[in-house]
Design a protein around this motif. Structure first.
Motif, PDB file in Angstrom:
ATOM      1  N   MET A 289       0.826  -1.220   0.000  1.00 45.35           N
ATOM      2  CA  MET A 289       0.000   0.000   0.000  1.00 45.35           C
ATOM      3  C   MET A 289       0.854   1.260   0.000  1.00 45.35           C
ATOM      4  O   MET A 289       0.310   2.365   0.026  1.00 45.35           O
ATOM      5  CB  MET A 289      -0.921   0.025   1.226  1.00 45.35           C
ATOM      6  N   SER A 290       2.182   1.109  -0.036  1.00 41.79           N
ATOM      7  CA  SER A 290       3.009   2.313   0.008  1.00 41.79           C
ATOM      8  C   SER A 290       4.405   2.033  -0.532  1.00 41.79           C
ATOM      9  O   SER A 290       5.073   1.093  -0.097  1.00 41.79           O
ATOM     10  CB  SER A 290       3.116   2.838   1.454  1.00 41.79           C
ATOM     11  N   ILE A 291       4.807   2.823  -1.504  1.00 40.39           N
ATOM     12  CA  ILE A 291       6.218   2.940  -1.914  1.00 40.39           C
ATOM     13  C   ILE A 291       6.492   4.430  -2.054  1.00 40.39           C
ATOM     14  O   ILE A 291       6.216   5.026  -3.089  1.00 40.39           O
ATOM     15  CB  ILE A 291       6.503   2.217  -3.240  1.00 40.39           C
TER      16      ILE A 291
ATOM     17  N   GLY B 230      -1.157   9.505  -6.648  1.00 43.31           N
ATOM     18  CA  GLY B 230      -0.951   8.777  -7.892  1.00 43.31           C
ATOM     19  C   GLY B 230       0.267   7.870  -7.819  1.00 43.31           C
ATOM     20  O   GLY B 230       0.825   7.631  -6.747  1.00 43.31           O
ATOM     21  N   GLY B 231       0.676   7.355  -8.995  1.00 40.64           N
ATOM     22  CA  GLY B 231       1.844   6.479  -9.062  1.00 40.64           C
ATOM     23  C   GLY B 231       1.593   5.203  -9.826  1.00 40.64           C
ATOM     24  O   GLY B 231       2.190   4.163  -9.526  1.00 40.64           O
ATOM     25  N   ALA B 232       0.680   5.256 -10.838  1.00 37.62           N
ATOM     26  CA  ALA B 232       0.429   4.125 -11.738  1.00 37.62           C
ATOM     27  C   ALA B 232      -0.049   2.879 -11.010  1.00 37.62           C
ATOM     28  O   ALA B 232       0.158   1.762 -11.485  1.00 37.62           O
ATOM     29  CB  ALA B 232       1.680   3.802 -12.560  1.00 37.62           C
ATOM     30  N   PHE B 233      -0.677   3.039  -9.870  1.00 44.18           N
ATOM     31  CA  PHE B 233      -1.134   1.913  -9.043  1.00 44.18           C
ATOM     32  C   PHE B 233       0.032   0.988  -8.666  1.00 44.18           C
ATOM     33  O   PHE B 233      -0.151  -0.205  -8.444  1.00 44.18           O
ATOM     34  CB  PHE B 233      -2.234   1.101  -9.748  1.00 44.18           C
ATOM     35  N   PHE B 234       1.224   1.613  -8.574  1.00 42.48           N
ATOM     36  CA  PHE B 234       2.411   0.823  -8.260  1.00 42.48           C
ATOM     37  C   PHE B 234       3.227   1.452  -7.136  1.00 42.48           C
ATOM     38  O   PHE B 234       3.704   0.754  -6.254  1.00 42.48           O
ATOM     39  CB  PHE B 234       3.275   0.665  -9.510  1.00 42.48           C
TER      40      PHE B 234
ATOM     41  N   LEU C 107      -4.840  -0.867   5.795  1.00 41.04           N
ATOM     42  CA  LEU C 107      -4.814   0.414   5.086  1.00 41.04           C
ATOM     43  C   LEU C 107      -5.001   1.558   6.070  1.00 41.04           C
ATOM     44  O   LEU C 107      -5.778   1.467   7.022  1.00 41.04           O
ATOM     45  CB  LEU C 107      -5.918   0.442   4.028  1.00 41.04           C
ATOM     46  N   ASP C 108      -4.288   2.641   5.824  1.00 36.51           N
ATOM     47  CA  ASP C 108      -4.362   3.770   6.751  1.00 36.51           C
ATOM     48  C   ASP C 108      -4.476   5.093   6.014  1.00 36.51           C
ATOM     49  O   ASP C 108      -4.339   5.172   4.797  1.00 36.51           O
ATOM     50  CB  ASP C 108      -3.171   3.776   7.713  1.00 36.51           C
ATOM     51  N   MET C 109      -4.721   6.123   6.790  1.00 35.14           N
ATOM     52  CA  MET C 109      -4.893   7.481   6.268  1.00 35.14           C
ATOM     53  C   MET C 109      -4.301   8.488   7.235  1.00 35.14           C
ATOM     54  O   MET C 109      -4.130   8.197   8.431  1.00 35.14           O
ATOM     55  CB  MET C 109      -6.381   7.799   6.059  1.00 35.14           C
ATOM     56  N   ASP C 110      -3.947   9.649   6.718  1.00 34.33           N
ATOM     57  CA  ASP C 110      -3.555  10.785   7.547  1.00 34.33           C
ATOM     58  C   ASP C 110      -4.700  11.793   7.522  1.00 34.33           C
ATOM     59  O   ASP C 110      -5.248  12.117   6.453  1.00 34.33           O
ATOM     60  CB  ASP C 110      -2.284  11.453   7.013  1.00 34.33           C
ATOM     61  N   ILE C 111      -5.054  12.306   8.707  1.00 35.11           N
ATOM     62  CA  ILE C 111      -6.176  13.236   8.822  1.00 35.11           C
ATOM     63  C   ILE C 111      -5.640  14.599   9.255  1.00 35.11           C
ATOM     64  O   ILE C 111      -4.950  14.718  10.274  1.00 35.11           O
ATOM     65  CB  ILE C 111      -7.217  12.722   9.829  1.00 35.11           C
TER      66      ILE C 111
ATOM     67  N   MET D  85      -1.796  -1.384  -3.988  1.00 34.64           N
ATOM     68  CA  MET D  85      -1.094  -1.177  -5.251  1.00 34.64           C
ATOM     69  C   MET D  85      -0.372  -2.459  -5.645  1.00 34.64           C
ATOM     70  O   MET D  85      -0.211  -3.373  -4.842  1.00 34.64           O
ATOM     71  CB  MET D  85      -0.092  -0.024  -5.131  1.00 34.64           C
ATOM     72  N   GLY D  86       0.094  -2.503  -6.893  1.00 34.21           N
ATOM     73  CA  GLY D  86       0.837  -3.657  -7.395  1.00 34.21           C
ATOM     74  C   GLY D  86      -0.029  -4.564  -8.234  1.00 34.21           C
ATOM     75  O   GLY D  86      -1.226  -4.707  -7.985  1.00 34.21           O
TER      76      GLY D  86
END
Length: 537
Positions: free
Chosen positions: A168-170, A219-223, A196-200, A253-254
């Motif tokens: 979920m993060s790169i 964004g990031g091409a789902f990668f 999965l997490d979020m910043d508020i 992602m991935g």
């Protein structure tokens, strides 16, 4: 002259006479009237009639002015009046044959009471005289949602969903998007459990009970990509400082190097955004979120996800998301990530160089769209075509043709959806970054344009003054979304007012006749409307 008419004139004269006595007794009040142009309301207790007194000139021995009867008409007709001061008495003259003597009894907080008599007559009456304050009108102009007025509190890594996925993060903003896709297409991946997490981002010391929400999707091409990349930290902080609750999310992602794999990943990203929004609605009381004011925005893959969140429904699911020989069924939009089933509706979308696979999705919602796209974008098409032209013919193996911002804008206009498109001529993808992938001037332009576009969406029930059909003095506004309001009459008199209506009358000898109302909506935005009095009734 009939006794009733004489009585009316007498009341008017008394009003002026009383004012003069007050002035001669207290020089400071006389100077105040001269310098500030204070007007007065005279109430005749004998027949419950009210008059408006306007002083035009004033010296130590005499005052000249106009008297208006406040009745049921929209327009008040002026009568000239003179006031003569003589020691401790004053006389009010309407004509050579009409003179009134005015005496006052008490004065408290600029309100005067007294008695009046007419020369040659035996009847007497009592009155009250008080200043008509024309300076009470307050023009409300809110800086909220327009300027950075709040410090910001950030709550990081709030968990909102549990899913199976690759990652979920790169957090790497330095890689070329085309290279990322090439690398991802030929990597064998295994799924694992993800939280999965979020910043508020919250405006500090904000007293508003319900704030609009902006969800940001990187964004990031789902990668690659991360909720806390520089762009989204700055955008999150900025919009929270304006008064929004702002959220930046991570999502799955991935993808494998197989046909439709990236489409399935894009659908899962939409499911995750859906789960994130459901979670936030379930916490609306904690974060003080207005569920009727939900905004979403993203760039590139994040924009695809944002558009899908606003417009995709289960009947629009991509075919690849269903069970097949190669793939398991991914489930409906609402069945992934958590067990929260809150419904929601997106109010507007910030589309930054995004696309949709099916324009007919726009029929599902009237969410407004503001779009930013370079017409030389080779990653996601500005018009209609295959994504990722950088990977050559491989693009046809892994992608279908998609509709870019120009087509989205055109379709939205056809459907009557509010839409605004900013085309960056000759520019490509990632408009907010320079050649070193650092924030550029476009970043701030996009930031401000989104703020302005969303602000207009917050005013869905615009205030408009309307005149009552049967009562010409009565004017009304719709107070459904109004927290506070104030009225002002120009060239006339405010007879009575409440939050939603006002009664007023205008001077016949004034050229400029207006009614104004200003105030705040419940969401903190301000309003003002002006109604021009065009006809005499």
């Amino acid at each position: 002259m009939k006794k009733n008419d004489a009585f009316k004139f007498f009341i008017r004269l008394l009003c002026f006479a009383f004012l003069i006595i007050f002035i001669t007794t207290c020089k400071s009040e006389q100077e105040s009237i001269k310098s500030k142009g204070v007007d007065y309301i005279f109430e005749n207790h004998l027949d419950n009639t009210s008059y408006f007194v306007k002083i035009d000139s004033l010296d130590d021995s005499r005052a000249e002015g106009r008297l208006y009867i406040i009745d049921d008409d929209l327009t008040m007709i002026a009568k000239p009046i003179s006031i003569i001061f003589h020691k401790r008495k004053c006389y009010v003259e309407l004509s050579e044959n009409e003179r009134y003597t005015l005496k006052f009894n008490t004065k408290s907080n600029d309100v005067i009471t007294g008695k009046f008599t007419k020369k040659g007559e035996t009847y007497k009456g009592t009155f009250t005289l008080y200043p008509y304050n024309i300076d009470d009108y307050q023009f409300y102009e809110s800086k909220r949602y327009k300027e950075e007025i709040f410090d910001v509190e950030i709550i990081s890594d709030v968990k909102y969903a549990n899913v199976k996925g690759h990652w979920m993060s790169i957090p790497d903003d330095t890689l070329d998007v085309g290279h990322i896709v090439k690398m991802g297409l030929f990597n064998a991946l295994k799924k694992k459990d993800l939280e999965l997490d979020m910043d508020i981002y919250l405006p500090k010391n904000d007293t508003l009970s319900k704030r609009p929400l902006i969800m940001l999707i990187h964004g990031g091409a789902f990668f690659i990509g991360d909720k806390a990349s520089e762009s989204y930290k700055k955008w999150g902080t900025h919009y929270a400082s304006l008064g929004y609750v702002c959220v930046s999310i991570n999502y799955r992602m991935g993808f494998r190097a197989t046909s439709k794999a990236i489409e399935r990943t894009a659908y899962q990203a939409t499911q995750d955004a859906h789960a994130a929004m459901r979670y936030l609605i379930s916490k609306k009381d904690i974060y003080r979120i207005d569920p009727d004011c939900l905004f979403v925005g993203g760039a590139s893959a994040g924009s695809i996800t944002a558009l899908n969140l606003a417009f995709m429904r289960n009947e629009n699911r991509p075919k690849s998301s269903y069970s097949s020989f190669l793939y398991e069924d991914l489930g409906d939009l609402e069945t992934s990530g958590n067990d929260i089933y809150n419904k929601f509706k997106i109010k507007a979308v910030a589309n930054m160089w995004g696309t949709v696979s099916d324009l007919n999705m726009l029929n599902n919602s009237n969410a407004s769209i503001i779009s930013f796209h370079g017409d030389a974008d080779v990653v996601l098409p500005y018009g209609y075509g295959y994504p990722f032209r950088a990977i050559g013919e491989f693009k046809k193996v892994f992608f279908d043709e998609m509709y870019g911002s120009s087509y989205i804008h055109q379709k939205a206009n056809e459907l009557g959806i509010r839409s605004k498109l900013h085309t960056f001529h000759g520019e490509g993808h990632a408009l907010h970054l320079d050649e070193n992938r650092k924030l550029n001037k476009n970043f701030y332009f996009i930031q401000d344009e989104i703020a302005d576009f969303f602000y207009d969406e917050l005013i869905s029930n615009s205030i408009c003054i309307s005149q009552d059909t049967f009562d010409s003095q009565l004017f009304i506004i719709d107070t459904t979304d109004v927290a506070i309001s104030d009225w002002n009459v120009i060239g006339g008199v405010l007879i009575e007012q409440s939050k939603g209506k006002v009664r007023a009358s205008w001077f016949d000898d004034e050229l400029h006749k207006e009614l104004r109302v200003s105030g705040y909506y419940r969401n903190g935005t301000s309003f003002e409307d002006v109604y021009t009095i065009k006809s005499v009734q």
